[in-house]
Design a protein around this motif. Structure first.
Motif, short mmCIF file in Angstrom:
data_model
loop_
_atom_site.label_atom_id
_atom_site.label_comp_id
_atom_site.label_asym_id
_atom_site.label_seq_id
_atom_site.Cartn_x
_atom_site.Cartn_y
_atom_site.Cartn_z
N LEU A 15 0.82 -1.21 0.00
CA LEU A 15 0.00 0.00 0.00
C LEU A 15 0.86 1.27 0.00
O LEU A 15 0.35 2.36 -0.27
N TYR A 16 2.15 1.13 0.30
CA TYR A 16 3.04 2.29 0.37
C TYR A 16 3.95 2.41 -0.85
O TYR A 16 4.86 3.23 -0.87
N GLU A 17 3.70 1.60 -1.87
CA GLU A 17 4.51 1.62 -3.09
C GLU A 17 3.90 2.53 -4.14
O GLU A 17 2.68 2.70 -4.20
N THR A 18 4.76 3.10 -4.98
CA THR A 18 4.30 3.89 -6.13
C THR A 18 4.00 2.93 -7.27
O THR A 18 4.80 2.03 -7.57
N CYS A 19 2.86 3.10 -7.90
CA CYS A 19 2.43 2.20 -8.97
C CYS A 19 3.03 2.58 -10.32
O CYS A 19 3.31 3.75 -10.59
N ALA A 20 3.17 1.58 -11.15
CA ALA A 20 3.66 1.78 -12.52
C ALA A 20 2.51 2.24 -13.41
O ALA A 20 1.35 1.88 -13.17
N PRO A 21 2.82 3.02 -14.44
CA PRO A 21 1.76 3.43 -15.38
C PRO A 21 1.15 2.22 -16.09
O PRO A 21 1.82 1.21 -16.31
N VAL A 22 -0.12 2.35 -16.41
CA VAL A 22 -0.77 1.38 -17.31
C VAL A 22 -0.28 1.71 -18.70
O VAL A 22 -0.23 2.88 -19.10
N THR A 23 0.12 0.70 -19.45
CA THR A 23 0.58 0.91 -20.82
C THR A 23 -0.49 0.41 -21.79
O THR A 23 -1.39 -0.35 -21.40
N LEU A 59 -5.77 -4.01 -4.30
CA LEU A 59 -5.89 -5.45 -4.55
C LEU A 59 -4.54 -6.04 -4.97
O LEU A 59 -4.49 -7.15 -5.50
N GLY A 60 -3.47 -5.29 -4.76
CA GLY A 60 -2.14 -5.78 -5.13
C GLY A 60 -1.84 -5.66 -6.61
O GLY A 60 -0.84 -6.21 -7.08
N ILE A 61 -2.67 -4.95 -7.35
CA ILE A 61 -2.43 -4.68 -8.78
C ILE A 61 -1.67 -3.36 -8.81
O ILE A 61 -2.27 -2.30 -8.63
N MET A 62 -0.37 -3.42 -9.01
CA MET A 62 0.47 -2.23 -8.83
C MET A 62 0.55 -1.39 -10.11
O MET A 62 1.61 -1.11 -10.65
N LYS A 63 -0.63 -0.99 -10.56
CA LYS A 63 -0.78 -0.18 -11.77
C LYS A 63 -1.59 1.07 -11.44
O LYS A 63 -2.43 1.06 -10.53
N ARG A 64 -1.41 2.11 -12.23
CA ARG A 64 -2.10 3.40 -12.01
C ARG A 64 -3.50 3.33 -12.61
O ARG A 64 -3.77 3.84 -13.68
N LEU A 65 -4.40 2.67 -11.88
CA LEU A 65 -5.78 2.46 -12.32
C LEU A 65 -6.70 2.75 -11.14
O LEU A 65 -6.47 2.24 -10.04
N HIS A 141 -3.48 6.72 -3.43
CA HIS A 141 -3.16 5.29 -3.37
C HIS A 141 -2.15 4.92 -4.45
O HIS A 141 -1.29 4.06 -4.22
N LEU A 142 -2.24 5.53 -5.62
CA LEU A 142 -1.33 5.19 -6.72
C LEU A 142 0.10 5.62 -6.44
O LEU A 142 1.04 5.11 -7.03
N ASP A 143 0.24 6.56 -5.51
CA ASP A 143 1.56 7.06 -5.11
C ASP A 143 2.01 6.50 -3.76
O ASP A 143 2.99 6.98 -3.18
#
Length: 161
Positions: A15-23, A59-65, A141-143
């Motif tokens: 929950l404290y990680e920065t997410c990767a962009p969706v490509t 939900l553990g999906i580490m994407k910017r969504l 959350h995404l950041d």
């Protein structure tokens, strides 16, 4: 299909990680991610009585969504918040990742969100008040930022039965 049991809870390091962009290459996966987000949001609503939006990393999906479902479902890929108002307001914020805790925070009254929809089309959406607050919460959350980290002070926490 992900369920309420898959929802990350306060303290989970993801929950404290920065997410990767969706490509664009991720687009075939988006519908499945959204179905999982929708299912968990429905379960949170049924159990706790709240839930207007959910961010993929919950939900553990580490994407910017970000997935919203207020009057209709909305998918925001790679949302960016721009043009925040100078005016702010305070509120008791809640979060699905700690459903019994309220946190007093300050948010911008209005802003603009730029994002891509599920068809990869660029969108611009000016929002205010409750929607502004919601998008600030979900984009945090995404950041890797939780509303607990934005608490006004040490007394800005309240248990919700």
């Amino acid at each position: 299909m992900k369920t309420l049991a898959d929802l990350l809870l306060l303290g989970d390091p993801r929950l404290y990680e920065t997410c990767a962009p969706v490509t664009e290459a991720d687009l075939p996966l988006v519908a499945g991610w959204v179905a999982d987000l929708d299912n968990v949001m429905r379960e949170v609503r049924a159990r706790y009585g709240f839930g207007r939006g959910i961010a993929a990393p919950q939900l553990g999906i580490m994407k910017r969504l970000v997935y919203l479902n207020i009057d209709r479902p909305m998918v925001l890929l790679n949302p960016e918040l721009t043009e925040p108002s100078d005016e702010q307001f305070e509120l008791w914020d809640d979060c699905m990742s700690f459903p019994n805790l309220l946190v007093r925070v300050r948010r911008h009254t209005a802003l603009t969100v730029r994002y891509r929809d599920e068809h990869w089309q660029p969108q611009t959406w000016p929002v205010q008040d409750g929607l502004s607050e919601l998008l600030q919460h979900e984009c945090d959350h995404l950041d890797g930022v939780l509303c607990t980290m934005r608490a006004l002070d040490a007394q800005s926490f309240k248990w919700k039965p």
